[in-house]
Design a protein around this motif. Structure first.
Motif, PDB file in Angstrom:
ATOM      1  N   SER A  68       0.925  -1.278  -0.050  1.00 27.56           N
ATOM      2  CA  SER A  68       0.119  -0.079  -0.008  1.00 27.56           C
ATOM      3  C   SER A  68       1.001   1.198   0.190  1.00 27.56           C
ATOM      4  O   SER A  68       0.861   2.104  -0.885  1.00 27.56           O
ATOM      5  CB  SER A  68      -0.862   0.130   1.181  1.00 27.56           C
ATOM      6  N   ILE A  69       1.784   1.281   1.052  1.00 31.51           N
ATOM      7  CA  ILE A  69       2.580   2.354   0.921  1.00 31.51           C
ATOM      8  C   ILE A  69       3.456   2.833  -0.410  1.00 31.51           C
ATOM      9  O   ILE A  69       3.411   3.768  -0.746  1.00 31.51           O
ATOM     10  CB  ILE A  69       3.369   2.340   2.211  1.00 31.51           C
ATOM     11  N   ALA A  89       3.232  15.096  -0.333  1.00 32.88           N
ATOM     12  CA  ALA A  89       2.280  14.285  -0.765  1.00 32.88           C
ATOM     13  C   ALA A  89       2.514  13.000   0.216  1.00 32.88           C
ATOM     14  O   ALA A  89       1.645  12.220   0.447  1.00 32.88           O
ATOM     15  CB  ALA A  89       2.044  13.987  -2.270  1.00 32.88           C
ATOM     16  N   ILE A  90       3.882  12.513   0.060  1.00 27.36           N
ATOM     17  CA  ILE A  90       4.035  11.296   0.642  1.00 27.36           C
ATOM     18  C   ILE A  90       3.889  11.237   2.174  1.00 27.36           C
ATOM     19  O   ILE A  90       3.385  10.323   2.642  1.00 27.36           O
ATOM     20  CB  ILE A  90       5.621  10.632   0.048  1.00 27.36           C
ATOM     21  N   VAL A  91       4.513  12.429   2.935  1.00 28.50           N
ATOM     22  CA  VAL A  91       4.162  12.353   4.326  1.00 28.50           C
ATOM     23  C   VAL A  91       2.585  12.428   4.558  1.00 28.50           C
ATOM     24  O   VAL A  91       2.164  11.880   5.482  1.00 28.50           O
ATOM     25  CB  VAL A  91       4.858  13.963   4.882  1.00 28.50           C
ATOM     26  N   SER A  92       1.840  13.354   3.636  1.00 28.34           N
ATOM     27  CA  SER A  92       0.496  13.297   3.868  1.00 28.34           C
ATOM     28  C   SER A  92      -0.196  11.997   3.866  1.00 28.34           C
ATOM     29  O   SER A  92      -1.136  11.379   4.644  1.00 28.34           O
ATOM     30  CB  SER A  92      -0.243  14.220   2.946  1.00 28.34           C
ATOM     31  N   ILE A 131      11.208   3.868   3.680  1.00 30.75           N
ATOM     32  CA  ILE A 131      10.498   5.053   3.589  1.00 30.75           C
ATOM     33  C   ILE A 131      11.495   6.120   3.754  1.00 30.75           C
ATOM     34  O   ILE A 131      11.458   7.087   3.025  1.00 30.75           O
ATOM     35  CB  ILE A 131       9.410   5.127   5.018  1.00 30.75           C
ATOM     36  N   GLU A 132      12.537   6.180   4.491  1.00 29.21           N
ATOM     37  CA  GLU A 132      13.535   7.257   4.652  1.00 29.21           C
ATOM     38  C   GLU A 132      14.226   7.312   3.468  1.00 29.21           C
ATOM     39  O   GLU A 132      14.370   8.342   2.635  1.00 29.21           O
ATOM     40  CB  GLU A 132      14.629   6.848   5.515  1.00 29.21           C
ATOM     41  N   ALA A 133      14.438   6.352   2.586  1.00 30.31           N
ATOM     42  CA  ALA A 133      15.397   6.254   1.232  1.00 30.31           C
ATOM     43  C   ALA A 133      14.411   7.088   0.188  1.00 30.31           C
ATOM     44  O   ALA A 133      14.585   7.779  -0.466  1.00 30.31           O
ATOM     45  CB  ALA A 133      15.544   4.851   0.618  1.00 30.31           C
ATOM     46  N   THR A 134      13.021   6.726   0.291  1.00 26.03           N
ATOM     47  CA  THR A 134      11.982   7.549  -0.695  1.00 26.03           C
ATOM     48  C   THR A 134      12.070   9.019  -0.370  1.00 26.03           C
ATOM     49  O   THR A 134      12.070   9.966  -1.113  1.00 26.03           O
ATOM     50  CB  THR A 134      10.562   6.779  -0.593  1.00 26.03           C
ATOM     51  N   LEU A 135      11.968   9.287   0.968  1.00 26.32           N
ATOM     52  CA  LEU A 135      11.900  10.814   1.449  1.00 26.32           C
ATOM     53  C   LEU A 135      13.202  11.504   1.019  1.00 26.32           C
ATOM     54  O   LEU A 135      13.292  12.626   0.484  1.00 26.32           O
ATOM     55  CB  LEU A 135      11.890  10.725   3.034  1.00 26.32           C
ATOM     56  N   LYS A 136      14.435  10.672   1.035  1.00 27.46           N
ATOM     57  CA  LYS A 136      15.830  11.412   0.541  1.00 27.46           C
ATOM     58  C   LYS A 136      15.667  11.314  -0.821  1.00 27.46           C
ATOM     59  O   LYS A 136      16.096  12.637  -1.405  1.00 27.46           O
ATOM     60  CB  LYS A 136      16.875  10.246   0.781  1.00 27.46           C
ATOM     61  N   GLN A 137      15.177  10.581  -1.826  1.00 28.86           N
ATOM     62  CA  GLN A 137      14.817  10.725  -3.053  1.00 28.86           C
ATOM     63  C   GLN A 137      14.094  11.936  -3.589  1.00 28.86           C
ATOM     64  O   GLN A 137      14.560  12.687  -4.309  1.00 28.86           O
ATOM     65  CB  GLN A 137      14.501   9.646  -3.690  1.00 28.86           C
ATOM     66  N   CYS A 138      13.096  12.152  -2.573  1.00 30.74           N
ATOM     67  CA  CYS A 138      12.213  13.584  -2.850  1.00 30.74           C
ATOM     68  C   CYS A 138      13.149  14.667  -2.852  1.00 30.74           C
ATOM     69  O   CYS A 138      13.179  15.768  -3.540  1.00 30.74           O
ATOM     70  CB  CYS A 138      11.233  13.392  -2.110  1.00 30.74           C
TER      71      CYS A 138
END
Length: 195
Positions: A68-69, A89-92, A131-138
């Motif tokens: 899902s995430i 958007a990802i944090v939301s 999740i942290e890697a996704t945030l870093k990429q953003c």
């Protein structure tokens, strides 16, 4: 009275749904296979025909959380080019996911995994790393777009970690308030301080 026969896979899904519902109770008692079987009106043996162990049932929930995430995160990054808008958007989405799935929030926080197989917590830790890697990429995308920053854009790691800690903290408040304090509460006011 005739019983309805479930199609293959439907009983497995039903077991996971009922397990997730049981996890929504704010008191957070440990869930036993006996209690789960009683809720489903089946024997414990029937549960074990679909899952080899209770740990496998929790793994099924973790797989649902992951798909899902990361399915939603991929959709966001695929549809949105702006790095900071992706990040927001990802944090939301992460906060909204918890709000809609309180039982899953207890799995994410490890509350539901206490006294269970330790590999489950390892898997949750890996989920947080992803999740942290996704945030870093953003943040990297935002940096390449010339988004104004404070010089911390060179290494997005600390900022991504801070944002992940914010999300986990909001999840904790939600769970510890008995699912009354919504994770998305005040996000719009807090976001400028975080981003």
């Amino acid at each position: 009275m005739a019983t309805t026969r479930l199609k293959p896979g439907e009983r497995k899904l039903q077991i996971l749904q009922v397990l997730a519902q049981m996890l929504q109770h704010p008191k957070g008692e440990r869930i036993t296979t006996a209690a789960l079987a009683a809720k489903l009106s089946v024997s414990e043996a029937a549960l074990y025909r679909h899952f080899a162990s209770k740990a496998q049932m929790f793994e099924g929930l973790i797989e649902f959380i992951e798909s899902s995430i990361f399915g939603l995160a991929n959709k966001i990054t695929g549809e949105q080019d702006n790095g900071l808008k992706q990040l927001h958007a990802i944090v939301s989405m992460l906060l909204g996911f918890a709000e809609k799935n309180p039982g899953m929030t207890r799995v994410l926080l490890g509350d539901a995994l206490v006294n269970e197989d330790e590999r489950l917590q390892v898997r949750i830790n890996q989920l947080f790393d992803r999740i942290e890697a996704t945030l870093k990429q953003c943040l990297r995308v935002a940096s390449t777009q010339g988004t104004p920053g404070d010089g911390s854009d060179a290494d997005p790691g600390p900022r991504a970690n801070l944002i992940l800690c914010y999300v986990i903290g909001r999840w904790h408040q939600f769970a510890k308030s008995g699912f009354k304090r919504m994770p998305t509460e005040s996000l719009d006011k807090q976001w400028p301080l975080i981003a």
